[in-house]
Write a protein that holds these residues in place. Structure first.
Motif, short mmCIF file in Angstrom:
data_model
loop_
_atom_site.label_atom_id
_atom_site.label_comp_id
_atom_site.label_asym_id
_atom_site.label_seq_id
_atom_site.Cartn_x
_atom_site.Cartn_y
_atom_site.Cartn_z
N VAL A 294 -14.01 2.27 7.54
CA VAL A 294 -13.53 0.89 7.58
C VAL A 294 -12.02 0.88 7.39
CG1 VAL A 294 -13.65 -1.38 6.48
CG2 VAL A 294 -15.72 0.04 6.65
N PRO A 295 -11.24 0.43 8.37
CA PRO A 295 -9.78 0.40 8.21
C PRO A 295 -9.35 -0.68 7.22
CG PRO A 295 -10.41 -0.56 10.31
CD PRO A 295 -11.67 -0.02 9.70
N ASP A 296 -8.18 -0.51 6.63
CA ASP A 296 -7.78 -1.44 5.58
C ASP A 296 -7.34 -2.81 6.10
OD1 ASP A 296 -5.28 -0.61 6.49
OD2 ASP A 296 -4.86 0.60 4.72
N ARG A 297 -7.27 -2.97 7.40
CA ARG A 297 -7.00 -4.32 7.92
C ARG A 297 -8.26 -5.19 7.87
NH1 ARG A 297 -6.85 -0.93 12.39
NH2 ARG A 297 -8.57 -1.20 13.86
N ASP A 298 -9.43 -4.54 7.72
CA ASP A 298 -10.68 -5.28 7.57
C ASP A 298 -10.78 -5.86 6.16
OD1 ASP A 298 -11.23 -4.39 10.09
OD2 ASP A 298 -13.23 -3.64 9.63
N ARG A 299 -11.54 -6.91 6.02
CA ARG A 299 -11.71 -7.54 4.70
C ARG A 299 -12.90 -6.96 3.94
NH1 ARG A 299 -7.21 -9.58 3.34
NH2 ARG A 299 -8.31 -10.73 1.71
N ASP B 142 -4.19 7.83 -7.56
CA ASP B 142 -3.98 6.82 -6.52
C ASP B 142 -3.23 5.65 -7.14
OD1 ASP B 142 -4.11 5.61 -4.03
OD2 ASP B 142 -6.30 5.70 -3.86
N VAL B 143 -2.65 4.82 -6.29
CA VAL B 143 -1.85 3.69 -6.77
C VAL B 143 -2.15 2.44 -5.94
CG1 VAL B 143 0.05 5.14 -7.59
CG2 VAL B 143 0.10 4.26 -5.26
N SER B 144 -1.85 1.29 -6.53
CA SER B 144 -1.96 0.02 -5.82
C SER B 144 -1.03 0.03 -4.61
CB SER B 144 -1.56 -1.11 -6.78
OG SER B 144 -1.61 -2.35 -6.13
N PRO B 145 -1.42 -0.56 -3.49
CA PRO B 145 -2.60 -1.40 -3.24
C PRO B 145 -3.85 -0.63 -2.81
CG PRO B 145 -1.16 -1.53 -1.35
CD PRO B 145 -0.47 -0.62 -2.35
N TRP B 146 -3.94 0.64 -3.15
CA TRP B 146 -5.19 1.41 -2.96
C TRP B 146 -5.62 1.51 -1.50
CZ3 TRP B 146 -5.35 3.01 -7.79
CH2 TRP B 146 -5.04 2.13 -8.84
N ASP B 147 -4.66 1.55 -0.58
CA ASP B 147 -5.02 1.62 0.85
C ASP B 147 -4.07 2.57 1.56
OD1 ASP B 147 -2.64 0.17 1.07
OD2 ASP B 147 -3.62 -1.69 1.72
N SER B 148 -3.98 2.47 2.88
CA SER B 148 -3.14 3.39 3.66
C SER B 148 -1.65 3.11 3.49
CB SER B 148 -3.51 3.32 5.14
OG SER B 148 -3.12 2.07 5.69
N THR B 149 -1.32 1.99 2.87
CA THR B 149 0.10 1.63 2.71
C THR B 149 0.63 1.98 1.32
OG1 THR B 149 -0.29 -0.62 1.88
CG2 THR B 149 -0.27 -0.31 4.28
N ALA B 150 -0.18 2.67 0.53
CA ALA B 150 0.22 3.01 -0.85
C ALA B 150 1.28 4.10 -0.82
CB ALA B 150 -0.99 3.46 -1.66
N THR B 151 2.53 3.68 -0.73
CA THR B 151 3.64 4.63 -0.56
C THR B 151 4.37 4.93 -1.85
OG1 THR B 151 5.06 2.78 0.06
CG2 THR B 151 4.03 4.01 1.85
N ALA B 152 3.99 4.29 -2.95
CA ALA B 152 4.68 4.51 -4.22
C ALA B 152 4.25 5.82 -4.88
CB ALA B 152 4.42 3.35 -5.17
#
Length: 287
Positions: free
Chosen positions: A43-48, A168-178
């Protein structure tokens, strides 16, 4: 307890037993059921919806349980078989023994990426792809992507992920760049000049069926993910004070609430928690 070996150390007899068990699992229909499971939870992170297999903290424990399911089914066919792992930082050639005719077979032909060699070649009559209707009925690969070359991850790229002490870090998805080991290893946290790192890069390097939700149509999937599982193991040993995150369900109002799995929440379809999958003591070991 059984041992998962580096594929480069397998004997010819071990390779034959592994591929024979995989072919029997395919013949029975159980293999395709496993492919459907992976596709369902990709499930990609663009899905709800809830993300449990990818682009989320449960990437490692979910795939550990998934690998165990595959391995247990193989062992019902042949108790002496286990899933080998492929260290893609050292075994980097498209013509290595991994891709030989007596094991996984090689790359696809130039015209349509159709795999022509090895036990999973369509023309052998034992490997018809039935899951993933946008793809062909024959297994496809494009090792190294010669027309637009891509390299397998280097030891330095793997080390970059291993050095991160935070799971892992927020936002817990593929965009977690921190930061966060999970996203760096899964491969979304790549610099802007690249699209993938580590795990994702391997899928792209193999190409063909390995590039989508039905990636397990290619038996190379299991050897790749056995190494991913081993990497998680090594990371845990290196950072013993760093556990799975998020530890608790996300707060009301957090956009990711209900979309990611916390440490003690059940992961479908097995209803085991990340905590329960956090080690494999007594199940298997790596050699």
């Amino acid at each position: 307890m059984h041992t998962r070996q580096n594929q480069k150390n397998l004997t010819s007899a071990q390779k034959k037993r592994f591929t024979a068990a995989v072919l029997e699992l395919k013949r029975s229909g159980a293999y395709d059921a496993l492919v459907r499971t992976h596709d369902k939870y990709f499930v990609p992170d663009r899905d709800r919806k809830l993300r449990v297999g990818h682009m989320s903290p449960s990437f490692f424990p979910w795939h550990r349980r998934y690998l165990l399911e595959f391995e247990r089914q193989l062992q019902e066919i042949d108790p002496g078989v286990s899933v080998p792992y492929w260290d893609w930082t050292t075994d980097t050639s498209p013509v290595s023994s991994l891709w030989a005719d007596d094991f996984l077979g090689g790359t696809g032909r130039a015209s349509d990426r159709k795999v022509m060699t090895g036990p999973f070649a369509y023309d052998k009559g034992n490997w018809t792809v039935t899951v993933g209707i946008t793809e062909s009925a024959f297994l496809t690969r494009n090792l190294g992507r010669p027309q637009n070359p891509i390299a397998l991850p280097t030891a330095a790229e793997l080390q970059w992920a291993m050095d991160d002490p935070t799971y892992d870090v927020s936002p817990w998805d593929s965009t977690a760049t921190a930061g966060g080991f999970r996203n760096k290893l899964e491969g979304w946290a790549a610099p802007k000049s690249e699209r993938w790192r580590n795990h994702n890069k391997v899928h792209q390097w193999i190409g063909g069926h390995m590039t989508g939700g039905t990636a397990p149509n290619d038996p190379a999937f299991w050897l790749h993910h056995a190494f991913v599982d081993l990497i998680w193991d090594r990371w845990q040993q290196r950072h013993p004070g760093s556990g799975y995150l998020p530890a608790a369900p996300l707060a009301v109002g957090d956009l990711q609430r209900g979309r990611v799995i916390a440490r003690d929440e059940p992961m479908p379809p097995w209803n085991v928690t990340p905590r329960e999958m956090s080690d494999h003591q007594g199940l298997y070991r790596y050699e």
